[in-house]
Design a protein around this motif. Structure first.
Motif, PDB file in Angstrom:
ATOM      1  N   ASN A  82       0.475  -1.419  -0.173  1.00 21.65           N
ATOM      2  CA  ASN A  82      -0.035  -0.142  -0.106  1.00 21.65           C
ATOM      3  C   ASN A  82       1.213   0.899  -0.062  1.00 21.65           C
ATOM      4  OD1 ASN A  82      -2.752  -1.598  -0.045  1.00 21.65           O
ATOM      5  ND2 ASN A  82      -2.894  -1.303   1.943  1.00 21.65           N
ATOM      6  N   LYS A 136       0.656   4.149  -2.393  1.00 23.18           N
ATOM      7  CA  LYS A 136       0.688   6.040  -2.734  1.00 23.18           C
ATOM      8  C   LYS A 136       1.579   6.490  -3.061  1.00 23.18           C
ATOM      9  CE  LYS A 136      -2.078   5.198   2.558  1.00 23.18           C
ATOM     10  NZ  LYS A 136      -1.833   4.901   3.432  1.00 23.18           N
ATOM     11  N   ILE A 174      -7.401   3.372  -1.395  1.00 23.26           N
ATOM     12  CA  ILE A 174      -6.634   4.365  -1.658  1.00 23.26           C
ATOM     13  C   ILE A 174      -6.972   5.309  -2.287  1.00 23.26           C
ATOM     14  CG2 ILE A 174      -4.150   4.412  -1.167  1.00 23.26           C
ATOM     15  CD1 ILE A 174      -3.980   2.154   0.049  1.00 23.26           C
ATOM     16  N   THR A 222      -7.282   9.137  -1.632  1.00 22.05           N
ATOM     17  CA  THR A 222      -5.921  10.511  -1.812  1.00 22.05           C
ATOM     18  C   THR A 222      -6.393  11.141  -2.787  1.00 22.05           C
ATOM     19  OG1 THR A 222      -4.513   8.647  -1.300  1.00 22.05           O
ATOM     20  CG2 THR A 222      -4.448  10.890  -2.801  1.00 22.05           C
TER      21      THR A 222
END
Length: 378
Positions: A165, A169, A219, A223
């Motif tokens: 992850n 990111k 995510i 984001t």
């Protein structure tokens, strides 16, 4: 308003996950450009009353064409169709084709939008996918492209086996650092006849994991939304005024003509697709024949298409439109099929618009297939 999609069926090398139609041999490139130009002319009657709002060069890798070839094909569209005053003209491009000089040359053409196939900013991912560019080229081309183009989209792939992850990111943060106004992002999927499928079957690469892909998707959404992107289609995120007009037209069911081998077209009543074979395509065009097959869409086909595209977008599925266009039988069927997803908080209805909830977004395609109307006209 309508769109023209032009499929350029050439790539420098085959990415391991790709099952689009292309050839890695450039031998017939010049012949193909002339044939595509001829198909543009042959099909002008299909758009007699339509105004072309978007021209989209997809592939393959359209950035393997010379600037003069791209200009020539854009000119052919202008000669044969009514084109709006300021159309969106997109070129799909790979970072290895976007040197500084090339970007400057492209900025002097009518092309005003670049869609850049980055996929990842990490060397090991790019090697695993067999991309033709490296990490440094990915970053350099974005640095240069943003100097000359305002409207840029980039592609990223998530759900890559073994990608943490944290690493995912970092990919998103790197993309955001260039101030790009549009991001398309797809889960790594394994198509049957691809090198990726072979590598998985022989145990050289781990199989993509659905749970990992779902984590990456969450995510991604969180984001990008925190950075003022609008999640306007399942795989697409754009800042205000930077949605892809070409793709939005497709999702909203507008007419488009697909030119070139394997390209699809749609006119609201029928769908057609060109042969996925460069030699057969060239032969057919040279004989003044369109190399396509046509399918007239039944009411159920059109309903299913609307369910699939509607659920994937922020515009959702209008229950009023279902009743007006398809009738009460379809509306009743949809409401019955949707009930379990509404109960499980995977779908919601607001102002008579059916949409996935944030919990249901990742599962949209599966939910849509459960809402399809099957064989009721047979």
């Amino acid at each position: 308003m309508s769109g023209i999609y032009i499929h350029i069926p050439f790539c420098k090398q085959a990415c391991h996950y790709c099952d689009f139609h292309f050839s890695t041999s450039m031998k017939k490139k010049e012949e193909m450009v002339l044939a595509i130009a001829k198909e543009i002319q042959m099909r002008k009657n299909e758009f007699q009353d339509e105004v072309v709002e978007t021209i989209y060069f997809g592939g393959g890798t359209p950035s393997v064409l010379q600037i003069s070839e791209l200009r020539f094909l854009i000119d052919e569209v202008y000669k044969n169709y009514k084109v709006t005053e300021n159309p969106e003209i997109t070129l799909e491009a790979n970072p290895d084709d976007l040197s500084s000089e090339r970007i400057i040359e492209l900025s002097k053409t009518p092309i005003n939008r670049l869609s850049i196939g980055i996929q990842s900013f990490f060397e090991d991912d790019l090697k695993m996918m067999n991309r033709a560019h490296n990490s440094a080229e990915a970053k350099n081309c974005l640095e240069e492209a943003t100097k000359y183009f305002d409207n840029i989209s980039l592609d990223l792939i998530y759900g890559i086996p073994g990608m943490s992850n944290e690493k995912w990111k970092q990919n998103i943060e790197t993309a955001l650092s260039f101030g790009i106004p549009h991001i398309s992002s797809y889960a790594l999927t394994v198509e049957p006849k691809t090198a990726l499928n072979k590598l998985i079957q022989t145990g050289k690469i781990a199989k993509p994991n659905d749970e990992l892909a779902q984590e990456h998707f969450t995510i991604l959404v969180e984001t990008l939304e925190a950075n003022d992107f609008i999640h306007y289609e399942l795989s697409n995120f754009g800042k205000e005024n930077y949605f892809s007009k070409n793709n939005s037209a497709y999702w909203l069911g507008k007419n488009y003509i697909g030119i070139g081998p394997s390209a699809h077209s749609y006119d609201g009543i029928s769908r057609s697709w060109n042969v996925s074979n460069n030699s057969l395509y060239l032969k057919s065009i040279q004989e003044d024949k369109l190399p396509n097959e046509i399918e007239i869409l039944s009411l159920a086909d059109r309903y299913n298409e609307y369910i699939m595209t509607g659920l994937r977008t922020i515009w959702g599925v209008s229950l009023n439109r279902i009743e007006a266009e398809f009738g009460i039988e379809y509306l009743d069927y949809l409401q019955k099929q949707a009930q379990k997803f509404l109960s499980d908080d995977l779908l919601s209805i607001d102002n008579n618009i059916l949409k996935p909830t944030s919990k249901g977004k990742f599962l949209t395609d599966g939910i849509a297939s459960d809402l399809f109307y099957l064989n009721l006209e047979e």
